[in-house]
Scaffold this motif. Structure first.
Motif, short mmCIF file in Angstrom:
data_model
loop_
_atom_site.label_atom_id
_atom_site.label_comp_id
_atom_site.label_asym_id
_atom_site.label_seq_id
_atom_site.Cartn_x
_atom_site.Cartn_y
_atom_site.Cartn_z
N GLU A 1 0.93 -1.34 0.00
CA GLU A 1 0.08 0.20 -0.27
C GLU A 1 0.73 1.30 -0.09
O GLU A 1 0.29 2.35 -0.20
CB GLU A 1 -0.89 -0.10 1.24
CG GLU A 1 -0.43 -0.27 2.47
CD GLU A 1 -0.48 -1.76 2.92
OE1 GLU A 1 -0.10 -2.69 1.89
OE2 GLU A 1 -0.53 -1.85 4.02
N ASP A 2 2.11 1.36 0.10
CA ASP A 2 3.25 2.40 0.02
C ASP A 2 3.40 2.56 -1.38
O ASP A 2 4.01 3.58 -1.79
CB ASP A 2 4.32 1.80 0.71
CG ASP A 2 4.20 1.83 2.22
OD1 ASP A 2 5.12 1.26 2.92
OD2 ASP A 2 3.41 2.88 2.71
N THR A 3 2.78 1.61 -2.31
CA THR A 3 3.08 1.85 -3.72
C THR A 3 2.36 3.25 -4.28
O THR A 3 1.35 3.51 -3.92
CB THR A 3 2.67 0.86 -4.59
OG1 THR A 3 3.34 -0.41 -4.48
CG2 THR A 3 2.45 1.15 -6.25
N ALA A 4 3.05 4.23 -4.73
CA ALA A 4 2.64 5.27 -5.32
C ALA A 4 3.87 6.30 -5.85
O ALA A 4 5.03 5.73 -5.74
CB ALA A 4 2.53 6.22 -4.15
N VAL A 5 3.54 7.27 -6.53
CA VAL A 5 4.53 8.31 -7.07
C VAL A 5 4.76 9.21 -5.84
O VAL A 5 3.82 9.95 -5.23
CB VAL A 5 4.08 9.19 -8.24
CG1 VAL A 5 5.13 10.12 -8.62
CG2 VAL A 5 3.77 8.20 -9.31
N TYR A 6 5.96 9.33 -5.37
CA TYR A 6 6.49 10.33 -4.21
C TYR A 6 6.95 11.58 -4.72
O TYR A 6 7.79 11.85 -5.53
CB TYR A 6 7.35 9.42 -3.31
CG TYR A 6 6.78 8.40 -2.54
CD1 TYR A 6 6.38 7.36 -3.05
CD2 TYR A 6 6.51 8.61 -1.44
CE1 TYR A 6 5.73 6.21 -2.24
CE2 TYR A 6 6.06 7.57 -0.40
CZ TYR A 6 5.67 6.59 -0.89
OH TYR A 6 5.14 5.44 -0.24
N TYR A 7 6.17 12.74 -4.18
CA TYR A 7 6.72 13.95 -4.58
C TYR A 7 7.11 14.61 -3.37
O TYR A 7 6.82 14.45 -2.30
CB TYR A 7 5.66 14.68 -5.00
CG TYR A 7 4.96 14.26 -6.09
CD1 TYR A 7 3.72 13.44 -5.93
CD2 TYR A 7 5.18 14.61 -7.48
CE1 TYR A 7 3.15 13.11 -6.93
CE2 TYR A 7 4.34 14.14 -8.45
CZ TYR A 7 3.35 13.27 -8.35
OH TYR A 7 2.84 12.85 -9.43
N CYS A 8 8.33 15.41 -3.36
CA CYS A 8 8.92 16.42 -2.57
C CYS A 8 8.21 17.81 -2.78
O CYS A 8 8.09 18.27 -4.00
CB CYS A 8 10.53 16.61 -2.39
SG CYS A 8 11.15 17.02 -3.86
N ALA A 9 8.20 18.58 -1.65
CA ALA A 9 7.54 19.84 -1.98
C ALA A 9 8.19 20.85 -0.92
O ALA A 9 8.63 20.43 0.20
CB ALA A 9 6.00 19.94 -1.70
N ALA A 10 8.02 22.14 -1.03
CA ALA A 10 8.61 23.45 -0.28
C ALA A 10 7.44 24.11 0.26
O ALA A 10 6.75 24.57 -0.76
CB ALA A 10 9.76 24.00 -0.75
N ALA A 11 7.24 24.45 1.58
CA ALA A 11 6.39 25.55 1.77
C ALA A 11 7.35 26.36 2.70
O ALA A 11 8.07 26.27 3.47
CB ALA A 11 5.59 24.83 2.95
N THR A 12 6.90 27.87 2.74
CA THR A 12 7.63 28.80 3.39
C THR A 12 7.43 28.76 4.64
O THR A 12 6.49 28.51 5.22
CB THR A 12 7.00 30.31 2.95
OG1 THR A 12 7.12 30.39 1.48
CG2 THR A 12 7.91 31.38 3.69
N ALA A 13 8.70 28.67 5.40
CA ALA A 13 8.79 28.54 6.92
C ALA A 13 8.27 29.55 7.50
O ALA A 13 8.22 30.90 7.09
CB ALA A 13 10.30 28.42 7.53
N SER A 14 7.27 29.24 8.65
CA SER A 14 6.62 30.56 9.54
C SER A 14 6.33 29.96 10.98
O SER A 14 6.88 28.94 11.32
CB SER A 14 5.28 30.79 8.57
OG SER A 14 4.31 29.56 8.95
N ARG A 15 5.78 30.68 11.60
CA ARG A 15 5.64 30.43 13.03
C ARG A 15 4.45 29.35 13.02
O ARG A 15 3.99 28.91 14.21
CB ARG A 15 5.37 31.34 13.81
CG ARG A 15 6.51 32.35 14.10
CD ARG A 15 6.26 33.76 14.80
NE ARG A 15 7.34 34.87 15.10
CZ ARG A 15 8.30 34.51 15.96
NH1 ARG A 15 8.22 33.59 16.95
NH2 ARG A 15 9.36 35.27 16.13
N SER A 16 3.74 29.22 11.81
CA SER A 16 2.60 28.26 11.87
C SER A 16 2.90 26.93 12.06
O SER A 16 4.11 26.37 11.89
CB SER A 16 1.82 28.30 10.64
OG SER A 16 1.39 29.77 10.54
#
Length: 125
Positions: free
Chosen positions: A88-103
Motif C-alpha cells: 500500500e506504499d506503492t505510489a509516486v512520491y513528491y517532495c515539496a517546499a513550503a515557506t517557513a513560518s511560526r505556523s
C-alpha cells in the motif's frame, strides 16, 4: 526553483528505499520540506514534513514508525528513509517546499508553493 526527487524503484514487501530531493533556486533553510504521495486512482496525500531546522517532524499515521524524513541544509537536500515497505506504499512520491513560518508544520497541499516531479515507488513481490 527546482526540486528533483530520485531514489524510487521496485522493492519487495519488508524492504527499504531512501528517496532524495535536491532543491535549488530558493533559500533552502527558509522552507519547510514535505513529502507527499499519490497512488493510482487516489488523491495525493501527505506523508511527512520537516521544519527548517530539522528539529520538528510530522508523519502521516500510515507511515509513522516506518518512515523517517531528514534534511541537510548545507547540501539543500531532503530525504525520506522508508523501511518495512508495504504494497500500500506503492505510489509516486513528491517532495515539496513550503515557506517557513511560526505556523504549525503544514500537511495540506495548498501550503506548499513548490513541487518536484515525483519518483515512482513500487512495493511488490
Amino acid at each position: 526553483v527546482q526540486l528533483q526527487a530520485c531514489g524510487g524503484g521496485l522493492v519487495q514487501p519488508g524492504g527499504s528505499l531512501r528517496l532524495s530531493c535536491a532543491v535549488s533556486g530558493l533559500t533552502f533553510s527558509g522552507y519547510f520540506m514535505g513529502w507527499f504521495r499519490q497512488a493510482p486512482g487516489k488523491a495525493r496525500e501527505f506523508v511527512a514534513v520537516i521544519a527548517w531546522s530539522g528539529s520538528s517532524t510530522i508523519y502521516a499515521d500510515s507511515v509513522k514508525g516506518r518512515f523517517t524524513i531528514s534534511r541537510d541544509n548545507a547540501k539543500n537536500m531532503v530525504y525520506l528513509q522508508m523501511n518495512n515497505l508495504k504494497p500500500e506504499d506503492t505510489a509516486v512520491y513528491y517532495c515539496a517546499a513550503a515557506t517557513a513560518s511560526r505556523s504549525p508544520l503544514p500537511a495540506r497541499e495548498d501550503k506548499y508553493a513548490y513541487w518536484g516531479q515525483g519518483t515512482q515507488v513500487t512495493v511488490s513481490s
